[in-house]
Scaffold this motif. Sequence first.
Motif, PDB file in Angstrom:
ATOM      1  N   GLU A 284      46.573  85.542  24.839  1.00 24.18           N
ATOM      2  CA  GLU A 284      45.595  86.432  25.472  1.00 24.18           C
ATOM      3  C   GLU A 284      44.170  86.039  25.091  1.00 24.18           C
ATOM      4  O   GLU A 284      43.243  86.204  25.883  1.00 24.18           O
TER       5      GLU A 284
ATOM      6  N   ARG B 237      45.084  84.996  42.496  1.00 25.65           N
ATOM      7  CA  ARG B 237      44.438  86.322  42.423  1.00 25.65           C
ATOM      8  C   ARG B 237      43.321  86.355  41.417  1.00 25.65           C
ATOM      9  O   ARG B 237      43.283  85.731  40.428  1.00 25.65           O
TER      10      ARG B 237
ATOM     11  N   ASP C 257      41.539  89.021  33.617  1.00 19.43           N
ATOM     12  CA  ASP C 257      40.867  90.283  33.302  1.00 19.43           C
ATOM     13  C   ASP C 257      41.772  91.257  32.554  1.00 19.43           C
ATOM     14  O   ASP C 257      41.385  92.376  32.248  1.00 19.43           O
ATOM     15  N   GLY C 258      43.012  90.846  32.268  1.00 20.67           N
ATOM     16  CA  GLY C 258      43.949  91.678  31.519  1.00 20.67           C
ATOM     17  C   GLY C 258      44.787  92.609  32.379  1.00 20.67           C
ATOM     18  O   GLY C 258      45.632  93.330  31.858  1.00 20.67           O
ATOM     19  N   LYS C 259      44.604  92.589  33.692  1.00 19.83           N
ATOM     20  CA  LYS C 259      45.374  93.461  34.583  1.00 19.83           C
ATOM     21  C   LYS C 259      46.698  92.804  34.967  1.00 19.83           C
ATOM     22  O   LYS C 259      46.743  91.619  35.296  1.00 19.83           O
ATOM     23  N   VAL C 260      47.774  93.602  34.937  1.00 15.67           N
ATOM     24  CA  VAL C 260      49.094  93.111  35.338  1.00 15.67           C
ATOM     25  C   VAL C 260      49.085  92.904  36.849  1.00 15.67           C
ATOM     26  O   VAL C 260      48.709  93.796  37.614  1.00 15.67           O
ATOM     27  N   LEU C 261      49.504  91.721  37.275  1.00 18.79           N
ATOM     28  CA  LEU C 261      49.474  91.359  38.690  1.00 18.79           C
ATOM     29  C   LEU C 261      50.767  91.681  39.426  1.00 18.79           C
ATOM     30  O   LEU C 261      50.782  91.688  40.657  1.00 18.79           O
TER      31      LEU C 261
ATOM     32  N   TYR D 214      50.146  84.330  42.118  1.00 17.14           N
ATOM     33  CA  TYR D 214      49.517  85.074  41.016  1.00 17.14           C
ATOM     34  C   TYR D 214      48.268  84.332  40.533  1.00 17.14           C
ATOM     35  O   TYR D 214      47.269  84.953  40.200  1.00 17.14           O
TER      36      TYR D 214
ATOM     37  N   VAL E 159      49.749  88.304  34.179  1.00 22.75           N
ATOM     38  CA  VAL E 159      48.545  89.045  33.808  1.00 22.75           C
ATOM     39  C   VAL E 159      47.331  88.200  34.178  1.00 22.75           C
ATOM     40  O   VAL E 159      47.258  87.017  33.832  1.00 22.75           O
TER      41      VAL E 159
ATOM     42  N   PHE F 179      52.249  96.206  28.574  1.00 24.72           N
ATOM     43  CA  PHE F 179      51.861  95.880  29.944  1.00 24.72           C
ATOM     44  C   PHE F 179      52.367  96.925  30.938  1.00 24.72           C
ATOM     45  O   PHE F 179      52.297  96.726  32.153  1.00 24.72           O
TER      46      PHE F 179
END
Length: 164
Positions: free
Chosen positions: A53, A164, A131-135, A161, A128, A114
């Motif tokens: 991360e 994005r 930006d740390g958001k789960v896709l 993924y 992920v 998550f």
Amino acid sequence: MKRLAATLLLAIAAPLLSVCGPVNSASSAALAHPDATPFDPKANAGLDLAVAEAEARPLLAVFGANWCHDSRALAGWLESDRFAPLREQFAIVYIDVGHPQEGEGRNLDLAAMFGITDIVGTPTLVAVGSDGKVLNAATAKGWRNAASRSGDEIYAELAGYAAR
């Protein structure tokens, strides 16, 4: 009498034995997949995840186990030369989850970070964004058939993924 029985047995079994030989059809080749066993039950998965991360790039967290053929298939594709361009775009962490379907799971708290809970099958793949958001929250648990998917299908989904 024994000779007659053996002859009859061979006459009946010979056609059946030929069916058990290697099959070289296009359909079986399409389902062929590489195999890898990167899920280490002794690894510090939390630390591995934190390091990945910190790279500030998209992440693929693969929750699986070496005993699972679908986990090994997905890992095999991810580690293959064919998937090298995706490995450049994603940090990939393999996290051993033990046997969650038998109540003997481990590292499930990492999946919960998550928003992925109730893992009962393997593998579970969490994509992920940087930006740390789960896709893929809705489809993360849908990788339990990874060994049945073609390399093209897996690559296309993961590349989506990355886009994005």
